[in-house]
Design an enzyme around this catalytic site. Structure first.
Site, PDB file in Angstrom:
ATOM      1  N   ASN A 115     -25.487 -21.274  50.121  1.00 15.93           N
ATOM      2  CA  ASN A 115     -25.429 -20.719  48.728  1.00 15.93           C
ATOM      3  C   ASN A 115     -26.649 -19.954  48.257  1.00 15.93           C
ATOM      4  OD1 ASN A 115     -26.391 -23.102  48.281  1.00 15.93           O
ATOM      5  ND2 ASN A 115     -25.598 -23.599  46.263  1.00 15.93           N
ATOM      6  N   ASP A 168     -29.089 -33.593  49.129  1.00 14.69           N
ATOM      7  CA  ASP A 168     -28.753 -32.494  48.495  1.00 14.69           C
ATOM      8  C   ASP A 168     -29.629 -32.038  47.564  1.00 14.69           C
ATOM      9  OD1 ASP A 168     -26.811 -30.767  47.164  1.00 14.69           O
ATOM     10  OD2 ASP A 168     -25.538 -32.149  46.463  1.00 14.69           O
TER      11      ASP A 168
END
Length: 472
Positions: free
Chosen positions: A82, A326
């Site tokens: 992303n 993450d």
């Protein structure tokens, strides 16, 4: 760096001296550091990081993200797609957000740009990294990416024509992380994974409304909630698809008891399924929102205390294969926008080991050795690599130490293929306090600031060379 004396070898009873070459390839002097009580283990690997480069480098860059990784004991990371533009293999279009960074450096795609980042910016990044390609074009969820656009970047595909950077930073997974694969692209994305042989790394959660976990805390805050079954629906859908196709699916940041139950059953069935969770899901419940505010806002959201305990149970019983951070950098100004507007995510590379050690090992749920498997061995395998076998190195290459009565000496300058040796030196019992102001990351968005934890990476060795050290 001087030789580390009396250091324990991970997962064995062996105690050795470890010589780490200096910049010239030779051990850096004869002085020794007393490493009694420290452990040498295979370097950590994180299969789930966001470095915001290109497109959002005010949050994080490849340089700052890699520095953060080395500080946290990581020797390899997997960059999520992303980026801006998205890492989909498509040619970058001039005038689009982030395009100037890629095109200005002389590259046509984000993959090319990130593979050659060090060359483009004149920097030597301290950590190895692989790349994860988008499942859909632009991560928009409308059309699957085209295999021909990124096939050549995979390991083993026309390697003879690749330069060193392309060989070092291959595409090793597929994901639309940040979003689940959409129903309209599901069949095509599974076909991509089947054709390429790469794992589908799935953001296993989808919701159209809500900002935090649905329950008493969301009602107390007056914030729309996200039901727990938003995760299970994607998990169950993709398990069924894995059963149908045989495609390897890896579920990211699993956070609920009902999802762990479904994954547990799928594994018992022998399906090609693995999963990860993150330090925040085992250390925090949604009650943390009342204390930390949006610093504890993430996606999937922090869940109930029952789900937190179920996460620990899933780690202890082997349902969870690995722990990923993450790592999601944002500015504190963005995080101050409130629960409805603030972006999701926290940074985690620089305190993950300490948080996990405090909760899991100090809590009596798993051993030190099992935590290394979760943070090093299994993530490397997901990316198609093998973690450094420290015990095998000692067996094959250690020599009698020069001082009578000393341990055997493992001199990394004398091993076969020293470039492949990645290690972390751990103070497994070292107590310390998380201080975000000392992070190497550009970002400070963590709820763990001020936490007192145990277990700290003290040195990171990549390719037999020191990449980071807190030792003398």
């Amino acid at each position: 760096m001087p030789t580390l004396r009396n250091i324990k070898v991970w997962n064995t009873d062996e105690v050795i001296d470890l010589a780490i070459p200096g910049p010239d390839g030779e051990p850096d002097g004869d002085a020794g550091i007393d490493a009694t009580g420290l452990t040498v283990a295979p370097g950590f690997a994180d299969p789930h990081v966001h470095f915001r480069d290109p497109g959002q480098t005010y949050k994080e860059s490849m340089a700052s993200g890699c520095a953060a990784a080395a500080s946290g004991g990581y020797t390899n990371v997997l960059i999520m797609p992303n980026t801006v533009p998205a890492m989909d293999g498509e040619p970058v279009e001039a005038g689009k957000p982030g395009a100037d960074e890629v095109l200005g450096a002389g590259y046509g795609t984000v993959i090319d740009y990130l593979q050659h980042y060090g060359e483009a910016h004149g920097v030597d990044l301290p950590v190895r990294y692989d790349l994860c390609v988008c499942a859909s074009k632009g991560r928009a969820g409308h059309e699957a990416t085209e295999l021909d656009r990124w096939w050549r970047y995979m390991p083993g595909v026309d390697d003879d024509s690749k330069d060193a950077a392309q060989l070092a930073h291959p595409v090793t997974a597929i994901s639309d992380d940040g979003s689940a694969v959409t129903p309209e692209t599901l069949d095509a994305v599974f076909a991509l994974a089947k054709a390429s042989g790469l794992p589908l790394i799935e953001h296993c959660e989808h919701h159209d409304t809500g900002a935090v976990n649905e329950g008493p805390v969301s009602r107390k805050l007056g914030v729309p909630g996200i039901p727990e079954d938003t995760e299970l629906k994607i998990v169950a859908r993709d398990i069924a698809k894995a059963r149908e196709t045989g495609v390897y699916v890896h579920f990211q940041h699993v956070s609920t008891a009902i999802s762990f139950d479904a994954i547990r059953k799928a594994k018992a069935e022998g399906l090609p399924i693995t999963c990860e969770t993150a330090p925040h899901y085992l250390a925090l419940s949604d009650e943390a929102l009342l204390e930390y505010g949006t610093l504890a806002k993430m996606n999937p959201p922090l869940r109930s205390e029952a789900d937190r305990l179920a996460t620990i149970e899933a780690i202890a019983d082997g349902t969870v294969d690995m722990i990923a951070t993450d790592h999601a950098p944002h500015t504190l100004e963005e995080k101050a926008l409130g629960f409805l507007e603030a972006p999701n995510g926290i940074v985690g590379l620089e305190c993950a080991y300490g948080v996990c050690h405090k909760v899991l090992v100090d809590g009596g749920h798993i051993s030190d050795a099992r935590l290394i498997e979760l943070m090093s061995v299994a993530p490397e395998r997901l990316m198609g690599h093998e973690a450094t076998d420290v015990a095998a190195l000692v067996e094959a290459f250690s020599e009698p130490a020069p001082n009578e009565g000393s341990n055997r000496l493992l001199d990394l300058a004398k091993v076969d293929d020293p470039e492949s040796v990645d290690l972390v030196v751990l103070g497994t019992d070292q107590a310390w306090t998380v201080d975000p102001e000392r992070f190497r990351s550009k970002a400070r968005n963590t709820p763990f600031g001020g936490w007192k934890v145990t277990g700290r990476p003290l040195a990171t060795v990549i390719g037999s060379r020191l990449a980071f050290s807190r030792l003398g």
